[in-house]
Design a protein around this motif. Structure first.
Motif, PDB file in Angstrom:
ATOM      1  N   TYR A 148     -22.292 -52.068  19.619  1.00  0.00           N
ATOM      2  CA  TYR A 148     -22.818 -53.427  19.736  1.00  0.00           C
ATOM      3  C   TYR A 148     -24.334 -53.390  19.975  1.00  0.00           C
ATOM      4  O   TYR A 148     -24.796 -52.800  20.946  1.00  0.00           O
ATOM      5  CB  TYR A 148     -22.136 -54.097  20.928  1.00  0.00           C
ATOM      6  N   LYS A 154     -25.388 -62.796  30.497  1.00  0.00           N
ATOM      7  CA  LYS A 154     -25.143 -62.101  29.228  1.00  0.00           C
ATOM      8  C   LYS A 154     -24.442 -60.771  29.473  1.00  0.00           C
ATOM      9  O   LYS A 154     -23.513 -60.414  28.749  1.00  0.00           O
ATOM     10  CB  LYS A 154     -26.464 -61.880  28.495  1.00  0.00           C
ATOM     11  N   GLN A 189     -20.834 -61.491  30.157  1.00  0.00           N
ATOM     12  CA  GLN A 189     -20.114 -61.933  28.964  1.00  0.00           C
ATOM     13  C   GLN A 189     -19.827 -60.752  28.031  1.00  0.00           C
ATOM     14  O   GLN A 189     -18.728 -60.642  27.479  1.00  0.00           O
ATOM     15  CB  GLN A 189     -20.909 -63.000  28.216  1.00  0.00           C
ATOM     16  N   VAL A 190     -20.821 -59.879  27.867  1.00  0.00           N
ATOM     17  CA  VAL A 190     -20.638 -58.717  27.005  1.00  0.00           C
ATOM     18  C   VAL A 190     -19.550 -57.801  27.556  1.00  0.00           C
ATOM     19  O   VAL A 190     -18.677 -57.328  26.815  1.00  0.00           O
ATOM     20  CB  VAL A 190     -21.975 -57.959  26.850  1.00  0.00           C
ATOM     21  N   ARG A 202     -17.088 -58.600  29.557  1.00  0.00           N
ATOM     22  CA  ARG A 202     -15.788 -59.267  29.406  1.00  0.00           C
ATOM     23  C   ARG A 202     -15.279 -59.143  27.975  1.00  0.00           C
ATOM     24  O   ARG A 202     -14.074 -58.973  27.735  1.00  0.00           O
ATOM     25  CB  ARG A 202     -15.884 -60.743  29.803  1.00  0.00           C
ATOM     26  N   HIS A 203     -16.203 -59.239  27.029  1.00  0.00           N
ATOM     27  CA  HIS A 203     -15.830 -59.102  25.618  1.00  0.00           C
ATOM     28  C   HIS A 203     -15.253 -57.716  25.341  1.00  0.00           C
ATOM     29  O   HIS A 203     -14.238 -57.579  24.652  1.00  0.00           O
ATOM     30  CB  HIS A 203     -17.057 -59.343  24.738  1.00  0.00           C
ATOM     31  N   PHE A 204     -15.878 -56.676  25.887  1.00  0.00           N
ATOM     32  CA  PHE A 204     -15.376 -55.318  25.684  1.00  0.00           C
ATOM     33  C   PHE A 204     -13.980 -55.159  26.282  1.00  0.00           C
ATOM     34  O   PHE A 204     -13.116 -54.511  25.691  1.00  0.00           O
ATOM     35  CB  PHE A 204     -16.322 -54.295  26.314  1.00  0.00           C
ATOM     36  N   LYS A 261     -11.793 -57.547  26.689  1.00  0.00           N
ATOM     37  CA  LYS A 261     -10.868 -58.291  25.825  1.00  0.00           C
ATOM     38  C   LYS A 261     -10.516 -57.475  24.584  1.00  0.00           C
ATOM     39  O   LYS A 261      -9.376 -57.514  24.106  1.00  0.00           O
ATOM     40  CB  LYS A 261     -11.514 -59.616  25.422  1.00  0.00           C
ATOM     41  N   GLU A 262     -11.489 -56.719  24.075  1.00  0.00           N
ATOM     42  CA  GLU A 262     -11.267 -55.884  22.898  1.00  0.00           C
ATOM     43  C   GLU A 262     -10.524 -54.585  23.238  1.00  0.00           C
ATOM     44  O   GLU A 262     -10.225 -53.788  22.356  1.00  0.00           O
ATOM     45  CB  GLU A 262     -12.607 -55.535  22.243  1.00  0.00           C
ATOM     46  N   SER A 268     -16.131 -60.585  15.577  1.00  0.00           N
ATOM     47  CA  SER A 268     -17.014 -61.748  15.635  1.00  0.00           C
ATOM     48  C   SER A 268     -18.106 -61.528  16.659  1.00  0.00           C
ATOM     49  O   SER A 268     -17.938 -60.784  17.625  1.00  0.00           O
ATOM     50  CB  SER A 268     -16.208 -62.999  15.998  1.00  0.00           C
ATOM     51  N   ILE A 291     -20.704 -62.352  19.707  1.00  0.00           N
ATOM     52  CA  ILE A 291     -20.856 -63.209  20.893  1.00  0.00           C
ATOM     53  C   ILE A 291     -22.342 -63.351  21.222  1.00  0.00           C
ATOM     54  O   ILE A 291     -22.799 -64.376  21.667  1.00  0.00           O
ATOM     55  CB  ILE A 291     -20.085 -62.651  22.099  1.00  0.00           C
ATOM     56  N   HIS A 292     -23.118 -62.310  21.002  1.00  0.00           N
ATOM     57  CA  HIS A 292     -24.577 -62.321  21.108  1.00  0.00           C
ATOM     58  C   HIS A 292     -25.079 -61.353  20.056  1.00  0.00           C
ATOM     59  O   HIS A 292     -24.506 -60.282  19.863  1.00  0.00           O
ATOM     60  CB  HIS A 292     -25.060 -61.832  22.474  1.00  0.00           C
TER      61      HIS A 292
END
Length: 229
Positions: free
Chosen positions: A9, A19, A22-23, A25-27, A29-30, A224, A226-227
């Motif tokens: 990323y 940020k 959020q990043v 949390r995204h990892f 989730k993935e 997708s 996110i940033h």
């Protein structure tokens, strides 16, 4: 080695706490176990805290005289990794991490190539990596080029000459590295970066592995945003 899920990323800066959260949390989730970040923008010697409970082991390479670059590799808390060797770059453009994971020796390399002179830069970096790497090798990052413009660029062409692009592809092949996503999606067109000045889309981010390990790769996808990318 057990199944490993890797995410790369280009975050274009992580100075904002919101940020960063959020990043991360995204990892989670993935379900990423190993995370590669480019353009962290951390100051040399002043790395902001990324060691949340989920990803608690991080290695960083930062630029000595700039905060615009920087790359990092992080491991999920449930991923067993024991460091054996580490190599950083004073310009914050690459990071090599070697160690043992699930009783397997692995080498992880995170690359953030410059916007020009990619061939010369990659030649030098891959030579260093060849002398460093051991065991299963995974190389990820932002190369700032579309290796195959007919498939990796919505324009179908590149400002970089065909000769240079062929030389770069041959360089990767000579180092035994193959593009996992392209190997699994041989004719698909999908992109990660939007260029506003040219109104075009490009695939500039890659994950490579050794030819001998390619058969172990079962899935590769472009997620997708996110940033940034």
């Amino acid at each position: 080695m057990a199944e490993v899920r890797l995410v790369t990323y280009n975050v274009r800066g992580l100075k904002s706490p919101a940020k960063r959260n959020q990043v991360l949390r995204h990892f989670h989730k993935e379900k990423a176990q190993v995370v590669f970040l480019q353009e962290t923008h951390f100051k040399h010697g002043k790395i902001l805290n990324l060691s949340r409970s989920t990803y608690n082991l991080w290695y960083h390479s930062t630029a000595e005289f700039s905060k615009r670059l920087g790359v990092s590799i992080g491991f999920h808390k449930h991923t067993s990794f024991t460091l054996k060797a580490l190599e950083t770059d004073k310009h914050g453009r690459f990071l090599f991490v070697k160690g043992e994971m699930d009783a397997t020796i692995c080498t992880f390399a995170n690359l953030y190539a410059p916007n020009s002179g990619q061939k010369k830069w990659l030649t030098e970096v891959l030579l260093l990596l060849e002398n460093f790497r051991e065991g299963t090798t995974l190389v990820a990052g932002d190369l700032n080029i579309s290796l195959n413009p007919s498939l990796d660029s919505s324009m179908g062409k590149s400002a970089i000459s065909k000769y240079t692009l062929t030389s770069i592809r041959n360089l990767l092949y000579a180092n035994g590295l193959v593009d996992i996503w392209r190997s699994l999606h041989q004719t698909m067109k999908d992109y990660m970066h939007y260029s506003a000045p040219h109104n075009s889309y490009h695939r500039l981010d890659y994950v490579f592995t050794s030819v001998s390990n390619l058969h172990q790769c079962t899935e590769a996808r472009i997620g997708s945003m996110i940033h940034s990318e």
